[in-house]
Design an enzyme around this catalytic site. Sequence first.
Site, PDB file in Angstrom:
ATOM      1  N   ASP A  68     -45.627 -47.073  37.070  1.00 19.51           N
ATOM      2  CA  ASP A  68     -46.415 -46.494  35.983  1.00 19.51           C
ATOM      3  C   ASP A  68     -45.845 -45.184  35.468  1.00 19.51           C
ATOM      4  OD1 ASP A  68     -48.303 -48.421  35.427  1.00 19.51           O
ATOM      5  OD2 ASP A  68     -49.626 -47.802  37.052  1.00 19.51           O
ATOM      6  N   ASP A  72     -49.194 -55.203  33.321  1.00 13.41           N
ATOM      7  CA  ASP A  72     -49.306 -53.833  32.797  1.00 13.41           C
ATOM      8  C   ASP A  72     -47.930 -53.210  32.539  1.00 13.41           C
ATOM      9  OD1 ASP A  72     -51.062 -54.817  34.775  1.00 13.41           O
ATOM     10  OD2 ASP A  72     -52.043 -52.900  35.060  1.00 13.41           O
TER      11      ASP A  72
END
Length: 393
Positions: free
Chosen positions: A108, A171
């Site tokens: 991330d 994601d």
Amino acid sequence: MAETTDFTGYDLSDDDWAWLDGVYEKLTVKMRAEARHLGTMIPYTPRDGKYHDLDMQDGIYFWTNGFWPGMLWQMYNATGEELYRETAQGVEDRLSETLTGFEGLDHDIGFLFLPSSVANYRKTGNAEARRRGLMAANFLMGRYNPVGRYIRAWNRSYWAGDKVSGWMIIDCMMNIPLLYWASQETNDPRFKHSAIAHAKTAQQYIVRPDGSCNHVVIFDSETGEYLDNPQGQGYASGSAWSRGQSWAVYGFTLSYKHTGDESFLNTAKQCAHYCISNLAVNGWIPVVDYRSPAEPLKYDSTAGMITAAGLLELAKYVGELERPLYVKAAMNILRACEAKFCDWDPERDAIVGGGTFYYYDPQGKNTEVPIIYGDYYFIEAIMKLRDSELFIW
Ligand code: GLY
């Protein structure tokens, strides 16, 4: 890099333009108040109407910490007000400690540094911000598994009692634009080759033929062999977690934008059509999982905000006869979610309520609450519509 051919702006009804003007007006009041009050605090979700600094699991490393600076950069780009630039710079300076701290970082890192340092560099040319962006890209590249051809998700390494390090999640389609940016910036194609390989693996193992998606796929990290697709943040294995769907719509659109590979555009459309058809029969407000029982009814407005921003981006790359489908769907989502969930009171923190982090939440603390990325993508969608977006991804 794909061309936006005949795209010259969004074709909206007079009523939509009036709504947009009203929202922008309220946004400027609310964001000025938040920027003054929060400063370099790093917000996630408010308690009793107020944000608290780093009030989330994983502290400074938490994946959402780039969204507040991202909101500030969008506002700076639109208004030129110094308050926003100075505040965004201060938050970025705090975030930069993760680059040396290192161990809490994961896939991330794109969510942390694209809306902070890379945005700063794109807008101001700041050399230190560029260096931070490139360090982040090198870190992300280091997570590439060349046998399985994916960027490894998370740092935890156990699943079903076995030692596993081969996680891939939908994601991450929003993190790999950091690699496309680094290739362009350094003229070194290694970064983009890893990003393309990851996106191809996601097409093969994450997106199903009907346009719905797995959240998680597990590979044997030694051999690259497919092992499983467990439940993730949605209802069940085989379901359709709505925020995962939104990452797919936006993420594959971005891989098309950065590579010109038509297969990515088609995958983005496929995922978009799955979202649009589910939303159209449910009042344009996403439930947490499009393939879950009708009861209990749980919404996730953040999936709506990301889907809307993704559809508006997708609309730029299709012909004029296809475009209205995506633009009208985005407007329907934004207007429905704004009417149901937005809090424009400048005395209270956060704008868009109704965000849900994951389907199973026994204490309900992360169900239908304002979450910072809901606000970020709402602002981004508004700025796209007004042609005053700072492109982040
Ligand atoms: N990237 C994690 C989430 O969407 O919740």
